[in-house]
Write a protein that holds these residues in place. Sequence first.
Motif, PDB file in Angstrom:
ATOM      1  N   ASP A   1      73.636  57.048  36.251  1.00  0.00           N
ATOM      2  CA  ASP A   1      73.106  57.071  37.612  1.00  0.00           C
ATOM      3  C   ASP A   1      73.180  58.488  38.184  1.00  0.00           C
ATOM      4  O   ASP A   1      73.543  59.444  37.487  1.00  0.00           O
ATOM      5  CB  ASP A   1      73.804  56.032  38.489  1.00  0.00           C
ATOM      6  N   GLY A   2      72.876  58.627  39.458  1.00  0.00           N
ATOM      7  CA  GLY A   2      72.857  59.934  40.098  1.00  0.00           C
ATOM      8  C   GLY A   2      74.192  60.630  40.163  1.00  0.00           C
ATOM      9  O   GLY A   2      74.259  61.857  40.273  1.00  0.00           O
ATOM     10  N   ASP A   3      75.285  59.873  40.059  1.00  0.00           N
ATOM     11  CA  ASP A   3      76.627  60.459  40.056  1.00  0.00           C
ATOM     12  C   ASP A   3      77.152  60.695  38.644  1.00  0.00           C
ATOM     13  O   ASP A   3      78.321  61.056  38.479  1.00  0.00           O
ATOM     14  CB  ASP A   3      77.604  59.538  40.802  1.00  0.00           C
ATOM     15  N   GLY A   4      76.310  60.440  37.639  1.00  0.00           N
ATOM     16  CA  GLY A   4      76.745  60.607  36.257  1.00  0.00           C
ATOM     17  C   GLY A   4      77.540  59.419  35.729  1.00  0.00           C
ATOM     18  O   GLY A   4      78.135  59.495  34.658  1.00  0.00           O
ATOM     19  N   GLU A   5      77.551  58.322  36.483  1.00  0.00           N
ATOM     20  CA  GLU A   5      78.269  57.117  36.066  1.00  0.00           C
ATOM     21  C   GLU A   5      77.366  56.262  35.178  1.00  0.00           C
ATOM     22  O   GLU A   5      76.153  56.199  35.395  1.00  0.00           O
ATOM     23  CB  GLU A   5      78.709  56.301  37.282  1.00  0.00           C
ATOM     24  N   PRO A   6      77.952  55.574  34.203  1.00  0.00           N
ATOM     25  CA  PRO A   6      77.132  54.748  33.313  1.00  0.00           C
ATOM     26  C   PRO A   6      76.511  53.553  34.038  1.00  0.00           C
ATOM     27  O   PRO A   6      77.099  53.003  34.966  1.00  0.00           O
ATOM     28  CB  PRO A   6      78.122  54.275  32.243  1.00  0.00           C
ATOM     29  N   VAL A   7      75.323  53.178  33.589  1.00  0.00           N
ATOM     30  CA  VAL A   7      74.645  51.982  34.082  1.00  0.00           C
ATOM     31  C   VAL A   7      74.804  50.933  32.982  1.00  0.00           C
ATOM     32  O   VAL A   7      74.124  50.993  31.957  1.00  0.00           O
ATOM     33  CB  VAL A   7      73.159  52.253  34.391  1.00  0.00           C
ATOM     34  N   PRO A   8      75.730  49.977  33.176  1.00  0.00           N
ATOM     35  CA  PRO A   8      76.089  49.058  32.096  1.00  0.00           C
ATOM     36  C   PRO A   8      75.142  47.881  31.904  1.00  0.00           C
ATOM     37  O   PRO A   8      75.337  47.087  30.990  1.00  0.00           O
ATOM     38  CB  PRO A   8      77.465  48.548  32.534  1.00  0.00           C
ATOM     39  N   ASP A   9      74.125  47.757  32.728  1.00  0.00           N
ATOM     40  CA  ASP A   9      73.261  46.586  32.629  1.00  0.00           C
ATOM     41  C   ASP A   9      71.782  46.958  32.647  1.00  0.00           C
ATOM     42  O   ASP A   9      70.953  46.227  33.174  1.00  0.00           O
ATOM     43  CB  ASP A   9      73.582  45.591  33.737  1.00  0.00           C
ATOM     44  N   ALA A  10      71.447  48.095  32.042  1.00  0.00           N
ATOM     45  CA  ALA A  10      70.049  48.514  31.929  1.00  0.00           C
ATOM     46  C   ALA A  10      69.461  47.956  30.638  1.00  0.00           C
ATOM     47  O   ALA A  10      70.181  47.516  29.739  1.00  0.00           O
ATOM     48  CB  ALA A  10      69.953  50.039  31.942  1.00  0.00           C
ATOM     49  N   LEU A  11      68.156  47.985  30.559  1.00  0.00           N
ATOM     50  CA  LEU A  11      67.452  47.556  29.367  1.00  0.00           C
ATOM     51  C   LEU A  11      66.434  48.635  29.028  1.00  0.00           C
ATOM     52  O   LEU A  11      65.701  49.101  29.901  1.00  0.00           O
ATOM     53  CB  LEU A  11      66.745  46.223  29.621  1.00  0.00           C
ATOM     54  N   ILE A  12      66.414  49.045  27.772  1.00  0.00           N
ATOM     55  CA  ILE A  12      65.517  50.096  27.300  1.00  0.00           C
ATOM     56  C   ILE A  12      64.548  49.481  26.304  1.00  0.00           C
ATOM     57  O   ILE A  12      64.962  48.744  25.407  1.00  0.00           O
ATOM     58  CB  ILE A  12      66.306  51.225  26.600  1.00  0.00           C
ATOM     59  N   GLU A  13      63.273  49.805  26.433  1.00  0.00           N
ATOM     60  CA  GLU A  13      62.277  49.406  25.433  1.00  0.00           C
ATOM     61  C   GLU A  13      61.621  50.662  24.895  1.00  0.00           C
ATOM     62  O   GLU A  13      61.408  51.627  25.638  1.00  0.00           O
ATOM     63  CB  GLU A  13      61.217  48.486  26.032  1.00  0.00           C
ATOM     64  N   ILE A  14      61.320  50.650  23.592  1.00  0.00           N
ATOM     65  CA  ILE A  14      60.606  51.770  22.993  1.00  0.00           C
ATOM     66  C   ILE A  14      59.370  51.257  22.266  1.00  0.00           C
ATOM     67  O   ILE A  14      59.314  50.108  21.827  1.00  0.00           O
ATOM     68  CB  ILE A  14      61.477  52.598  22.029  1.00  0.00           C
ATOM     69  N   ARG A  15      58.393  52.127  22.158  1.00  0.00           N
ATOM     70  CA  ARG A  15      57.161  51.879  21.408  1.00  0.00           C
ATOM     71  C   ARG A  15      56.837  53.190  20.730  1.00  0.00           C
ATOM     72  O   ARG A  15      56.889  54.253  21.357  1.00  0.00           O
ATOM     73  CB  ARG A  15      56.045  51.462  22.367  1.00  0.00           C
ATOM     74  N   GLN A  16      56.503  53.133  19.444  1.00  0.00           N
ATOM     75  CA  GLN A  16      56.284  54.377  18.720  1.00  0.00           C
ATOM     76  C   GLN A  16      55.354  54.178  17.541  1.00  0.00           C
ATOM     77  O   GLN A  16      55.123  53.065  17.072  1.00  0.00           O
ATOM     78  CB  GLN A  16      57.611  54.935  18.217  1.00  0.00           C
ATOM     79  N   ALA A  17      54.852  55.302  17.046  1.00  0.00           N
ATOM     80  CA  ALA A  17      54.044  55.321  15.829  1.00  0.00           C
ATOM     81  C   ALA A  17      54.962  55.251  14.617  1.00  0.00           C
ATOM     82  O   ALA A  17      56.164  55.516  14.705  1.00  0.00           O
ATOM     83  CB  ALA A  17      53.216  56.606  15.782  1.00  0.00           C
ATOM     84  N   ASP A  18      54.372  54.912  13.482  1.00  0.00           N
ATOM     85  CA  ASP A  18      55.141  54.938  12.240  1.00  0.00           C
ATOM     86  C   ASP A  18      55.205  56.381  11.725  1.00  0.00           C
ATOM     87  O   ASP A  18      54.715  57.314  12.383  1.00  0.00           O
ATOM     88  CB  ASP A  18      54.559  53.973  11.205  1.00  0.00           C
ATOM     89  N   ALA A  19      55.769  56.589  10.567  1.00  0.00           N
ATOM     90  CA  ALA A  19      55.968  57.942  10.033  1.00  0.00           C
ATOM     91  C   ALA A  19      54.652  58.672   9.765  1.00  0.00           C
ATOM     92  O   ALA A  19      54.603  59.901   9.754  1.00  0.00           O
ATOM     93  CB  ALA A  19      56.806  57.886   8.763  1.00  0.00           C
ATOM     94  N   ASP A  20      53.571  57.916   9.574  1.00  0.00           N
ATOM     95  CA  ASP A  20      52.265  58.520   9.324  1.00  0.00           C
ATOM     96  C   ASP A  20      51.477  58.788  10.596  1.00  0.00           C
ATOM     97  O   ASP A  20      50.349  59.273  10.545  1.00  0.00           O
ATOM     98  CB  ASP A  20      51.441  57.619   8.398  1.00  0.00           C
ATOM     99  N   GLY A  21      52.040  58.450  11.742  1.00  0.00           N
ATOM    100  CA  GLY A  21      51.349  58.665  13.011  1.00  0.00           C
ATOM    101  C   GLY A  21      50.431  57.519  13.398  1.00  0.00           C
ATOM    102  O   GLY A  21      49.623  57.658  14.304  1.00  0.00           O
ATOM    103  N   ASP A  22      50.557  56.386  12.708  1.00  0.00           N
ATOM    104  CA  ASP A  22      49.763  55.208  13.049  1.00  0.00           C
ATOM    105  C   ASP A  22      50.564  54.304  13.980  1.00  0.00           C
ATOM    106  O   ASP A  22      51.730  54.011  13.708  1.00  0.00           O
ATOM    107  CB  ASP A  22      49.394  54.423  11.788  1.00  0.00           C
ATOM    108  N   VAL A  23      49.929  53.874  15.062  1.00  0.00           N
ATOM    109  CA  VAL A  23      50.588  52.955  15.989  1.00  0.00           C
ATOM    110  C   VAL A  23      50.364  51.540  15.468  1.00  0.00           C
ATOM    111  O   VAL A  23      49.221  51.093  15.377  1.00  0.00           O
ATOM    112  CB  VAL A  23      50.037  53.099  17.420  1.00  0.00           C
ATOM    113  N   PRO A  24      51.423  50.852  15.078  1.00  0.00           N
ATOM    114  CA  PRO A  24      51.261  49.506  14.522  1.00  0.00           C
ATOM    115  C   PRO A  24      50.643  48.541  15.529  1.00  0.00           C
ATOM    116  O   PRO A  24      50.988  48.550  16.702  1.00  0.00           O
ATOM    117  CB  PRO A  24      52.688  49.063  14.183  1.00  0.00           C
ATOM    118  N   CYS A  25      49.725  47.758  15.060  1.00  0.00           N
ATOM    119  CA  CYS A  25      49.108  46.696  15.857  1.00  0.00           C
ATOM    120  C   CYS A  25      49.392  45.384  15.147  1.00  0.00           C
ATOM    121  O   CYS A  25      48.503  44.743  14.602  1.00  0.00           O
ATOM    122  CB  CYS A  25      47.607  46.935  16.010  1.00  0.00           C
ATOM    123  N   VAL A  26      50.665  45.016  15.125  1.00  0.00           N
ATOM    124  CA  VAL A  26      51.127  43.837  14.406  1.00  0.00           C
ATOM    125  C   VAL A  26      51.464  42.757  15.418  1.00  0.00           C
ATOM    126  O   VAL A  26      52.194  43.014  16.376  1.00  0.00           O
ATOM    127  CB  VAL A  26      52.389  44.176  13.564  1.00  0.00           C
TER     128      VAL A  26
END
Length: 173
Positions: free
Chosen positions: A41-66
């Motif tokens: 957070d803004g005071d440098g304290e941990p946020v213990p109940d956040a959720l992170i999502e990621i989306r990325q390409a594979d190693a060849d630069g292709d975005v999977p459409c699975v």
Amino acid sequence: MTTPGQTVGPFFGYALPFPGDGELVPASHLDSVRLTGRVLDGDGEPVPDALIEIRQADADGDVPCVEGSLRRDGYTFTGWGRAATDRTGRYSFTTIRPGAVDGPPFIAMTVFARGLLDRLFTRVYLADAADDLLRALTPERRRTLIAVDDGDALVFDIRLQGPAETVFLDVAG
């Protein structure tokens, strides 16, 4: 009459995680890399109940459409993952280094946390590369988008406020 906005949660850690959610590839995968960091957070304290999502390409630069992004069968790379933070604000993914799509490789990241009216969008670059977004930022702001390779993992801390606040993107729609 205007009414105040409401936040949702914090229930992310209870309602949304699923088995293998942060494991886009098994840790035993030849090209696996751990992406980890803390949400602060803004005071440098941990946020213990956040959720992170990621989306990325594979190693060849292709975005999977699975179909079935939640599928974790040990070999299908869907390019999508979700991880809840622990009591210290730490999250972790096991993934691969993405290839370049149109510019330097990056991982798209979404942050959900208490106190936020909307989710936040950012990018995790694997090196100080050059694209229009990075060139538009001062060196200090640019650093907030670059993961640090510490030899064991790619480390990317997310700061929600303050002088070292992570750059968040205005995504229309």
